[in-house]
Design an enzyme around this catalytic site. Structure first.
Site, PDB file in Angstrom:
ATOM      1  N   ASP A 196      40.363  46.783 130.213  1.00  0.00           N
ATOM      2  CA  ASP A 196      40.397  45.566 131.028  1.00  0.00           C
ATOM      3  C   ASP A 196      40.495  45.939 132.499  1.00  0.00           C
ATOM      4  O   ASP A 196      40.631  47.123 132.833  1.00  0.00           O
ATOM      5  CB  ASP A 196      41.576  44.662 130.599  1.00  0.00           C
ATOM      6  CG  ASP A 196      42.898  45.412 130.500  1.00  0.00           C
ATOM      7  OD1 ASP A 196      42.969  46.579 130.929  1.00  0.00           O
ATOM      8  OD2 ASP A 196      43.864  44.822 129.993  1.00  0.00           O
ATOM      9  N   ASN A 227      54.399  39.233 126.092  1.00  0.00           N
ATOM     10  CA  ASN A 227      53.988  37.953 125.497  1.00  0.00           C
ATOM     11  C   ASN A 227      53.050  38.149 124.299  1.00  0.00           C
ATOM     12  O   ASN A 227      52.491  37.184 123.796  1.00  0.00           O
ATOM     13  CB  ASN A 227      53.302  37.067 126.551  1.00  0.00           C
ATOM     14  CG  ASN A 227      52.010  37.681 127.080  1.00  0.00           C
ATOM     15  OD1 ASN A 227      51.611  38.771 126.660  1.00  0.00           O
ATOM     16  ND2 ASN A 227      51.349  36.991 128.000  1.00  0.00           N
ATOM     17  N   HIS A 235      50.236  39.995 124.327  1.00  0.00           N
ATOM     18  CA  HIS A 235      48.823  40.241 124.625  1.00  0.00           C
ATOM     19  C   HIS A 235      48.421  41.680 124.297  1.00  0.00           C
ATOM     20  O   HIS A 235      49.248  42.593 124.311  1.00  0.00           O
ATOM     21  CB  HIS A 235      48.451  39.841 126.063  1.00  0.00           C
ATOM     22  CG  HIS A 235      48.915  40.760 127.148  1.00  0.00           C
ATOM     23  ND1 HIS A 235      49.089  40.350 128.441  1.00  0.00           N
ATOM     24  CD2 HIS A 235      49.237  42.081 127.160  1.00  0.00           C
ATOM     25  CE1 HIS A 235      49.481  41.368 129.188  1.00  0.00           C
ATOM     26  NE2 HIS A 235      49.581  42.415 128.436  1.00  0.00           N
ATOM     27  N   GLU A 287      45.352  37.051 126.345  1.00  0.00           N
ATOM     28  CA  GLU A 287      46.633  36.362 126.488  1.00  0.00           C
ATOM     29  C   GLU A 287      46.846  35.402 125.310  1.00  0.00           C
ATOM     30  O   GLU A 287      45.904  35.087 124.578  1.00  0.00           O
ATOM     31  CB  GLU A 287      46.629  35.574 127.812  1.00  0.00           C
ATOM     32  CG  GLU A 287      46.461  36.440 129.066  1.00  0.00           C
ATOM     33  CD  GLU A 287      47.722  37.220 129.448  1.00  0.00           C
ATOM     34  OE1 GLU A 287      48.530  37.561 128.574  1.00  0.00           O
ATOM     35  OE2 GLU A 287      47.887  37.498 130.652  1.00  0.00           O
TER      36      GLU A 287
END
Ligand code: PGA
Length: 227
Positions: A64, A123, A125, A130
C-alpha cells in the site's frame, strides 16, 4: 521456534522470507510498511549485505501507500530505506501500487505473489483495507480511518497524516500463495484474537484471512497459527 520477544519474531519472519527466496529465487513478495516489520527488514538487510541472500531476480510489491504525500513520507521510500537499498534487488523489480492503474494485472503478469508479509492495524486492517472493506476488493484507493491516521501520526510531525491511500485489496492479498501475518506487543493481542478466533467479518478485515490455506500468524504474545 518458540517466540517470546520482538527480536525472535523478527528473526522468524526474516527466516521465512529468506527461505522463500532460496527456494524460489525469482519469487514475487508482497511487503508491508509500519513499525512491526522494521526488525525483520534489519535482519534481511544484514544477511543481504553479507551476501547470504540474492535478490537479483526477486520481485517486490509494496502492499500500500499514501496518496498525496511528499515522496520522503511515502511507503515506497520507507521500503527503499529499510530494505531495498541494502540488497542487490534490480530497480526494475520494485513495484508499488501508485505506479499503475492495474496493480493486480501487474502482479499477475509477474507470476503472482508467492509470499505476502502483513502487519495488522489496531482496528483489524490489513494493508489499508480498513473496517468495512468488501471481501471482493482488488487494489483500490481508500479513505483512511481516523484511528489509522492517529496510529501513524508520529511519522508526520506537526502535520496531519493524509486522508487517502492506495492499497492491495482483500482478494489481492488472498491470491498470495503464502501469507505471514506478524503482530507485536500486548496492544495487538485483542485484535489478533478477534481476527483469528472470532467470526469472519468485514468489520475486522484481517478475519478474511481465516479462509486462506497458506496462512501463518506469528506474534510475540503467545498467539500463533499455522495452516
Ligand atoms: P504497525 O502497523 O506495524 O506500525 O503497528 C501495522 C499496520 O497498520 O498494518
Amino acid at each position: 521456534m518458540h517466540i517470546e520477544t520482538y527480536d525472535q519474531l523478527s528473526e522468524q519472519v526474516a527466516t521465512l522470507v529468506a527461505q522463500q527466496i532460496a527456494t524460489e529465487p525469482d519469487c514475487c513478495l508482497g511487503l508491508p510498511t509500519g513499525q512491526t516489520p522494521i526488525g525483520t527488514y534489519k535482519l534481511l538487510s544484514t544477511w543481504s549485505r553479507e551476501g547470504r541472500l540474492n535478490w537479483s531476480k526477486v520481485r517486490c510489491f509494496a502492499l500500500d501507500d499514501y496518496l498525496d504525500v511528499p515522496p520522503a513520507l511515502s511507503f515506497h521510500t520507507f521500503l527503499s530505506e529499510h530494505l531495498y537499498q541494502h540488497t542487490n534487488i534490480d530497480a526494475g523489480n520494485i513495484f508499488h501500487p501508485g505506479m499503475t492503474d492495474n496493480y493486480d494485472a501487474l502482479i499477475e503478469g509477474q507470476g503472482g505473489l508467492a509470499m505476502t508479509v502483513l502487519g495488522i492495524g489496531g482496528n483489524g486492517h490489513i494493508a489499508f483495507n480498513e473496517p468495512g472493506t468488501q471481501f471482493l476488493s482488488w487494489t483500490h484507493c481508500t479513505w483512511l480511518d481516523d484511528s489509522t491516521r492517529k496510529a501513524n501520526q508520529a511519522s508526520f510531525g506537526a502535520s496531519r497524516p493524509p486522508q487517502k491511500a492506495v492499497t492491495m485489496g482483500v482478494k489481492t492479498i488472498l491470491s498470495s500463495r503464502r501469507i505471514v501475518l506478524m503482530a507485536s506487543g500486548e496492544k495487538k493481542k485483542a485484535i489478533v484474537e478477534a481476527a483469528f478466533r472470532g467470526p469472519v467479518s468485514r468489520q475486522v478485515p484481517a478475519s478474511y484471512l481465516q479462509e486462506h490455506e497458506g496462512l501463518e500468524v506469528l506474534t510475540d504474545f503467545g498467539f500463533s497459527l499455522t495452516r
